[in-house]
Write an enzyme that holds these catalytic residues in place. Structure first.
Site, PDB file in Angstrom:
ATOM      1  N   GLN A  24       4.164  -1.884   8.706  1.00  0.00           N
ATOM      2  CA  GLN A  24       2.947  -2.548   9.174  1.00  0.00           C
ATOM      3  C   GLN A  24       2.893  -2.562  10.694  1.00  0.00           C
ATOM      4  O   GLN A  24       3.922  -2.710  11.369  1.00  0.00           O
ATOM      5  CB  GLN A  24       2.912  -3.997   8.641  1.00  0.00           C
ATOM      6  CG  GLN A  24       1.672  -4.763   9.066  1.00  0.00           C
ATOM      7  CD  GLN A  24       1.455  -6.032   8.253  1.00  0.00           C
ATOM      8  OE1 GLN A  24       2.361  -6.493   7.578  1.00  0.00           O
ATOM      9  NE2 GLN A  24       0.269  -6.576   8.312  1.00  0.00           N
ATOM     10  N   ARG A  29      -3.701  -7.977  -9.361  1.00  0.00           N
ATOM     11  CA  ARG A  29      -4.634  -8.002  -8.225  1.00  0.00           C
ATOM     12  C   ARG A  29      -6.007  -7.416  -8.512  1.00  0.00           C
ATOM     13  O   ARG A  29      -6.913  -7.573  -7.686  1.00  0.00           O
ATOM     14  CB  ARG A  29      -4.003  -7.304  -7.018  1.00  0.00           C
ATOM     15  CG  ARG A  29      -2.674  -7.884  -6.575  1.00  0.00           C
ATOM     16  CD  ARG A  29      -2.759  -9.340  -6.142  1.00  0.00           C
ATOM     17  NE  ARG A  29      -1.473  -9.826  -5.621  1.00  0.00           N
ATOM     18  CZ  ARG A  29      -1.299 -11.006  -5.070  1.00  0.00           C
ATOM     19  NH1 ARG A  29      -2.287 -11.859  -4.960  1.00  0.00           N
ATOM     20  NH2 ARG A  29      -0.103 -11.374  -4.641  1.00  0.00           N
TER      21      ARG A  29
HETATM   22  C1  LIG Z   1      -3.937 -14.803  -8.546  1.00  0.00           C
HETATM   23  C2  LIG Z   1      -2.621 -14.970  -7.820  1.00  0.00           C
HETATM   24  C3  LIG Z   1      -2.338 -16.150  -7.179  1.00  0.00           C
HETATM   25  C4  LIG Z   1      -1.126 -16.308  -6.507  1.00  0.00           C
HETATM   26  N1  LIG Z   1      -0.870 -17.492  -5.865  1.00  0.00           N
HETATM   27  C5  LIG Z   1       0.294 -17.667  -5.218  1.00  0.00           C
HETATM   28  C6  LIG Z   1       0.596 -18.893  -4.562  1.00  0.00           C
HETATM   29  O1  LIG Z   1      -0.211 -19.808  -4.543  1.00  0.00           O
HETATM   30  N2  LIG Z   1       1.789 -19.024  -3.915  1.00  0.00           N
HETATM   31  C7  LIG Z   1       2.724 -18.019  -3.923  1.00  0.00           C
HETATM   32  O2  LIG Z   1       3.796 -18.193  -3.359  1.00  0.00           O
HETATM   33  N3  LIG Z   1       2.472 -16.843  -4.548  1.00  0.00           N
HETATM   34  C8  LIG Z   1       1.301 -16.641  -5.184  1.00  0.00           C
HETATM   35  N4  LIG Z   1       1.035 -15.443  -5.791  1.00  0.00           N
HETATM   36  C9  LIG Z   1       2.025 -14.348  -5.672  1.00  0.00           C
HETATM   37  C10 LIG Z   1       2.828 -14.150  -6.964  1.00  0.00           C
HETATM   38  O3  LIG Z   1       3.560 -15.308  -7.300  1.00  0.00           O
HETATM   39  C11 LIG Z   1       3.798 -12.949  -6.816  1.00  0.00           C
HETATM   40  O4  LIG Z   1       4.733 -13.240  -5.794  1.00  0.00           O
HETATM   41  C12 LIG Z   1       3.100 -11.672  -6.450  1.00  0.00           C
HETATM   42  O5  LIG Z   1       1.941 -11.503  -7.225  1.00  0.00           O
HETATM   43  C13 LIG Z   1       4.061 -10.505  -6.665  1.00  0.00           C
HETATM   44  O6  LIG Z   1       4.140 -10.251  -8.044  1.00  0.00           O
HETATM   45  P1  LIG Z   1       5.470  -9.717  -8.711  1.00  0.00           P
HETATM   46  O7  LIG Z   1       6.624 -10.622  -8.449  1.00  0.00           O
HETATM   47  O8  LIG Z   1       5.152  -9.456 -10.164  1.00  0.00           O
HETATM   48  O9  LIG Z   1       5.657  -8.298  -7.976  1.00  0.00           O
HETATM   49  P2  LIG Z   1       6.992  -7.620  -7.485  1.00  0.00           P
HETATM   50  O10 LIG Z   1       7.670  -8.426  -6.463  1.00  0.00           O
HETATM   51  O11 LIG Z   1       6.590  -6.217  -7.108  1.00  0.00           O
HETATM   52  O12 LIG Z   1       7.914  -7.594  -8.752  1.00  0.00           O
HETATM   53  C14 LIG Z   1       7.585  -6.780  -9.875  1.00  0.00           C
HETATM   54  C15 LIG Z   1       8.328  -7.327 -11.074  1.00  0.00           C
HETATM   55  O13 LIG Z   1       9.728  -7.130 -10.875  1.00  0.00           O
HETATM   56  C16 LIG Z   1      10.436  -8.243 -11.393  1.00  0.00           C
HETATM   57  N5  LIG Z   1      11.143  -8.880 -10.280  1.00  0.00           N
HETATM   58  C17 LIG Z   1      11.009  -8.614  -8.950  1.00  0.00           C
HETATM   59  N6  LIG Z   1      11.836  -9.353  -8.228  1.00  0.00           N
HETATM   60  C18 LIG Z   1      12.517 -10.127  -9.109  1.00  0.00           C
HETATM   61  C19 LIG Z   1      13.520 -11.121  -8.973  1.00  0.00           C
HETATM   62  N7  LIG Z   1      13.979 -11.515  -7.791  1.00  0.00           N
HETATM   63  N8  LIG Z   1      13.987 -11.698 -10.075  1.00  0.00           N
HETATM   64  C20 LIG Z   1      13.535 -11.351 -11.307  1.00  0.00           C
HETATM   65  N9  LIG Z   1      12.574 -10.429 -11.512  1.00  0.00           N
HETATM   66  C21 LIG Z   1      12.073  -9.816 -10.420  1.00  0.00           C
HETATM   67  C22 LIG Z   1       9.403  -9.166 -12.040  1.00  0.00           C
HETATM   68  O14 LIG Z   1       9.298  -8.815 -13.400  1.00  0.00           O
HETATM   69  C23 LIG Z   1       8.140  -8.814 -11.315  1.00  0.00           C
HETATM   70  O15 LIG Z   1       6.966  -9.087 -12.068  1.00  0.00           O
HETATM   71  C24 LIG Z   1      -0.163 -15.257  -6.480  1.00  0.00           C
HETATM   72  C25 LIG Z   1      -0.454 -14.061  -7.138  1.00  0.00           C
HETATM   73  C26 LIG Z   1      -1.664 -13.896  -7.796  1.00  0.00           C
HETATM   74  C27 LIG Z   1      -1.966 -12.583  -8.476  1.00  0.00           C
END
Ligand SMILES: Cc1cc2nc3c(=O)[nH]c(=O)nc-3n(C[C@H](O)[C@H](O)[C@H](O)COP(=O)(O)OP(=O)(O)OC[C@H]3O[C@@H](n4cnc5c(N)ncnc54)[C@H](O)[C@@H]3O)c2cc1C
Length: 227
Positions: A93, A174
């Site tokens: 970025q 998203r």
């Molecule tokens: C509508 C919406 C509202 C949201 N609001 C908020 C909010 O208010 N506050 C906030 O903080 N976040 C918020 N988020 C962010 C959300 O909590 C996730 O951090 C973000 O969407 C990334 O998703 P992810 O963890 O699935 O993706 P990635 O980080 O790409 O991970 C992909 C997948 O890998 C696995 N994974 C990755 N890392 C780990 C790990 N350490 N341990 C176990 N499994 C893992 C999980 O299965 C995960 O789904 C929001 C997201 C959305 C879509």
């Protein structure tokens, strides 16, 4: 002159050559004695069968072999803050430490665009912020500290590389109507780009109401709520 607008650019700039063939090879090698290097001859009709089949089974690790790199520009820091929460990805970025953002450059949300009065107030606020930012720089404050006054709306540029499995997860979260409008717009543009290149992987991608017929928010008022 203030550089305002919401016209983000999302461009797919690189990807694994033959992403569907590579993924189909990965899927096929799990069920055969044939060596992977000999699988490059997988026939197109077999490929069209094997990928949808394994993906339906949830065996989506095979599409991790396909990666996609996007150049995303003229988006807000509010968007990129959400984007980089997706950990299964690589990012680069534009730095606010090394780049002096002396010209006002910010995203205007559509809700503010709707009202001339709100837009005027918004532009004036941005003008004041940038005036103070430039004052701080002139007083010798380093850019890494002066940037503290810049808003979430500040325009930024980012490159992101995600594999197809991570992208499928990203699109589920998203492209959803409950996602914030700017990142949703970005996700939909990214989906449009990868669908052209890898339709077998991405043709059914999108929010969970489409992929799983479930709604994480259980909001029956949503127009996409599964019937
Ligand atoms: C509508 C919406 C509202 C949201 N609001 C908020 C909010 O208010 N506050 C906030 O903080 N976040 C918020 N988020 C962010 C959300 O909590 C996730 O951090 C973000 O969407 C990334 O998703 P992810 O963890 O699935 O993706 P990635 O980080 O790409 O991970 C992909 C997948 O890998 C696995 N994974 C990755 N890392 C780990 C790990 N350490 N341990 C176990 N499994 C893992 C999980 O299965 C995960 O789904 C929001 C997201 C959305 C879509």
């Amino acid at each position: 002159m203030l550089d305002t607008g919401t016209a983000m650019n999302v461009k797919l700039i690189a990807y694994t050559p033959q992403p569907e063939l590579v993924s189909a090879m990965a899927a096929t090698l799990t069920h055969t004695k044939t060596k992977p290097e000999e699988l490059q001859q997988v026939k197109k009709k077999d490929l069209q069968k094997v990928l949808p089949y394994v993906m339906k089974l949830g065996h989506t690790s095979v599409v991790e072999h396909a990666s996609f790199t996007f150049a995303i520009s003229d988006v807000s820091r509010a968007l990129t803050h959400q984007l980089v929460r997706h950990r299964i990805a690589s990012y680069s970025q534009q730095s606010q430490r090394y780049v002096n953002l002396t010209e006002p450059s910010y995203v205007v949300p559509p809700s503010i665009m709707k009202s001339k009065k709100m837009k005027k107030a918004y532009d004036e606020t941005m003008g004041l912020i940038w005036e103070q930012y430039n004052n701080l720089l002139k007083l010798g404050i380093p850019a890494e500290d002066a940037r503290y006054v810049l808003p979430n709306a500040t325009c930024t540029n980012i490159m992101v590389t995600m594999n197809a499995r991570s992208l499928l997860n990203f699109f589920e979260l998203r492209c959803c109507l409950h996602a914030q409008w700017e990142i949703r717009q970005c996700a939909n543009k990214m989906l449009g780009e990868v669908r052209k290149i890898a339709p077998l992987i991405f043709k059914d991608a999108g929010p969970t109401c489409k992929t799983r017929r479930t709604c994480p928010e259980n909001k029956k008022s949503c127009p996409l709520y599964p019937k």
